[in-house]
Design an enzyme around this catalytic site. Structure first.
Site, mmCIF file in Angstrom:
data_model
loop_
_atom_site.group_PDB
_atom_site.id
_atom_site.type_symbol
_atom_site.label_atom_id
_atom_site.label_comp_id
_atom_site.label_asym_id
_atom_site.label_seq_id
_atom_site.Cartn_x
_atom_site.Cartn_y
_atom_site.Cartn_z
ATOM 1 N N SER A 1 0.813 -1.214 0.148
ATOM 2 C CA SER A 1 -0.053 0.000 0.148
ATOM 3 C C SER A 1 1.009 1.150 -0.183
ATOM 4 O O SER A 1 1.633 1.381 0.735
ATOM 5 C CB SER A 1 -0.974 0.016 1.190
ATOM 6 O OG SER A 1 -1.268 1.395 1.789
ATOM 7 N N HIS B 1 -1.444 -1.401 -4.236
ATOM 8 C CA HIS B 1 -2.639 -1.146 -3.518
ATOM 9 C C HIS B 1 -2.782 0.341 -3.311
ATOM 10 O O HIS B 1 -1.881 1.046 -2.748
ATOM 11 C CB HIS B 1 -2.632 -1.723 -1.967
ATOM 12 C CG HIS B 1 -4.159 -1.456 -1.165
ATOM 13 N ND1 HIS B 1 -4.988 -2.487 -1.621
ATOM 14 C CD2 HIS B 1 -4.380 -0.824 -0.390
ATOM 15 C CE1 HIS B 1 -6.059 -1.906 -0.812
ATOM 16 N NE2 HIS B 1 -5.481 -1.100 0.061
ATOM 17 N N ASP C 1 -4.660 3.616 -1.897
ATOM 18 C CA ASP C 1 -5.604 3.934 -0.659
ATOM 19 C C ASP C 1 -6.195 5.267 -0.939
ATOM 20 O O ASP C 1 -5.466 6.452 -0.724
ATOM 21 C CB ASP C 1 -4.995 3.983 0.605
ATOM 22 C CG ASP C 1 -4.926 2.303 1.120
ATOM 23 O OD1 ASP C 1 -3.689 2.002 1.547
ATOM 24 O OD2 ASP C 1 -5.765 1.655 0.933
ATOM 25 N N MET D 1 -8.681 8.166 -0.211
ATOM 26 C CA MET D 1 -9.589 8.470 1.109
ATOM 27 C C MET D 1 -9.987 9.925 0.762
ATOM 28 O O MET D 1 -9.244 11.076 0.230
ATOM 29 C CB MET D 1 -8.543 8.696 2.245
ATOM 30 C CG MET D 1 -7.867 7.375 2.324
ATOM 31 S SD MET D 1 -7.234 7.283 4.071
ATOM 32 C CE MET D 1 -6.154 5.718 4.017
ATOM 33 N N HIS E 1 -8.361 1.093 -3.864
ATOM 34 C CA HIS E 1 -9.146 0.705 -2.699
ATOM 35 C C HIS E 1 -9.799 2.065 -2.185
ATOM 36 O O HIS E 1 -9.346 2.992 -1.874
ATOM 37 C CB HIS E 1 -8.442 0.452 -1.548
ATOM 38 C CG HIS E 1 -9.105 0.073 -0.177
ATOM 39 N ND1 HIS E 1 -8.655 0.053 0.997
ATOM 40 C CD2 HIS E 1 -10.521 0.018 0.055
ATOM 41 C CE1 HIS E 1 -9.443 -0.125 2.095
ATOM 42 N NE2 HIS E 1 -10.510 -0.032 1.344
ATOM 43 N N MET F 1 -12.064 4.327 -0.426
ATOM 44 C CA MET F 1 -12.642 4.715 0.876
ATOM 45 C C MET F 1 -13.124 6.242 0.748
ATOM 46 O O MET F 1 -12.800 7.118 1.403
ATOM 47 C CB MET F 1 -11.442 4.643 1.895
ATOM 48 C CG MET F 1 -10.920 3.325 2.163
ATOM 49 S SD MET F 1 -9.469 3.223 3.126
ATOM 50 C CE MET F 1 -8.203 3.341 1.629
ATOM 51 N N MET G 1 -11.158 -5.319 5.761
ATOM 52 C CA MET G 1 -10.422 -4.572 6.384
ATOM 53 C C MET G 1 -10.021 -5.104 7.872
ATOM 54 O O MET G 1 -11.002 -5.664 8.606
ATOM 55 C CB MET G 1 -11.218 -3.345 6.620
ATOM 56 C CG MET G 1 -11.494 -2.428 5.367
ATOM 57 S SD MET G 1 -9.931 -2.189 4.560
ATOM 58 C CE MET G 1 -8.846 -1.278 5.803
ATOM 59 N N ASP H 1 -6.487 -6.401 4.678
ATOM 60 C CA ASP H 1 -5.962 -5.151 4.557
ATOM 61 C C ASP H 1 -6.016 -4.243 6.093
ATOM 62 O O ASP H 1 -6.759 -4.177 6.601
ATOM 63 C CB ASP H 1 -6.626 -4.318 3.720
ATOM 64 C CG ASP H 1 -6.207 -2.968 3.217
ATOM 65 O OD1 ASP H 1 -6.788 -2.216 2.572
ATOM 66 O OD2 ASP H 1 -4.939 -2.413 3.753
#
Ligand code: DX5
Ligand code: ZN
Length: 221
Positions: free
Chosen positions: A9, A34, A36, A38, A67, A69, A138, A176
């Site tokens: 990540s 990965h 992330d 957000m 991913h 979020m 998660m 994760d």
């Protein structure tokens, strides 16, 4: 069981030099990258979006595992697909029309993923599992790297593995949060085949290749 994939990540990488980090990851043995994403709303942190991913795309041939979020992910699926993501994972908690969202991601030619926060039961999964390529479990509360693994997620991983195997489907289970050489064998034994790791790969200032190899070895009995 599929061979273990390691998905570093980049949340834990040097944000001032992400392109350079990506150019090193394939040579360091990473399988996926990965990403992330957000939004500061679904999670209490803000990272990056499609423009940054588009800029990073030419820096590695590795699989981009996004991913999301974020709230209202449906609004951004086209943008993440166009930016070069290979898989797009949304949170079940943020996708009230999950069946439609997953089928739409696949219609864009991308792998479709669904993620569940630690306290979220996976009771929606049986109704959409045929439209899923990766389930992202998660094992920390999303928003930050470097948190402690939540062992209560192990039975959840087992239950998801059982569902996938009972249906005879080709779906990966990715875990994760807090994944390191101690927790990697635990999640592998429970049925996971993708290890997302930020701190364990980038966090100790050490050799990324050695860190990735150690994770893979720990998960391979
Ligand atoms: C947390 C992210 C994770 C995190 C993992 O919201 O989804 O991918 O970066 O970081 P570590 O491996 O440090 O727990
Ligand atoms: Zn993540």
């Amino acid at each position: 069981m599929k061979p273990v994939f390691v998905a570093p990540s980049i949340l834990s990488a040097d944000f001032a030099n992400l392109g350079g980090a990506l150019e090193r990851l394939a040579g360091a043995g990473a399988d996926w990258v990965h990403l992330d994403v957000m939004d500061g709303h679904f999670v209490p942190n803000i990272t990056f979006g499609p423009p940054i991913i588009k800029a990073l795309r030419p820096h590695t041939p590795l699989f981009f595992d996004a991913h999301l979020m974020i709230s209202e992910p449906d609004r951004y699926l086209d943008a993440f697909a166009e930016a070069g993501c290979d898989s797009i994972t949304v949170h079940a908690e943020a996708a009230p029309h999950l069946h439609r969202t997953l089928t739409y991601i696949r219609s864009l030619g991308k792998k479709a993923g669904v993620s569940f926060n630690p306290s979220t039961p996976m009771h929606t999964l049986p109704f959409v599992i045929e439209h899923v390529d990766v389930v992202l479990v998660m094992s920390v509360n999303p928003g930050f790297g470097g948190q402690k693994f939540i062992p209560a997620m192990l039975p959840k991983i087992r239950e998801i593995r059982q569902l996938i195997d009972d249906r005879g489907l080709d779906v990966r289970i990715s875990v994760d949060g807090g994944i390191d050489s101690r927790t990697a064998p635990l999640v592998r034994e429970a049925g996971a085949d993708v290890l997302v790791a930020g701190t364990a790969v980038f966090g100790n200032g050490g050799d990324w290749a050695a860190n990735i190899a150690a994770l893979r070895a720990a998960a391979t009995p």
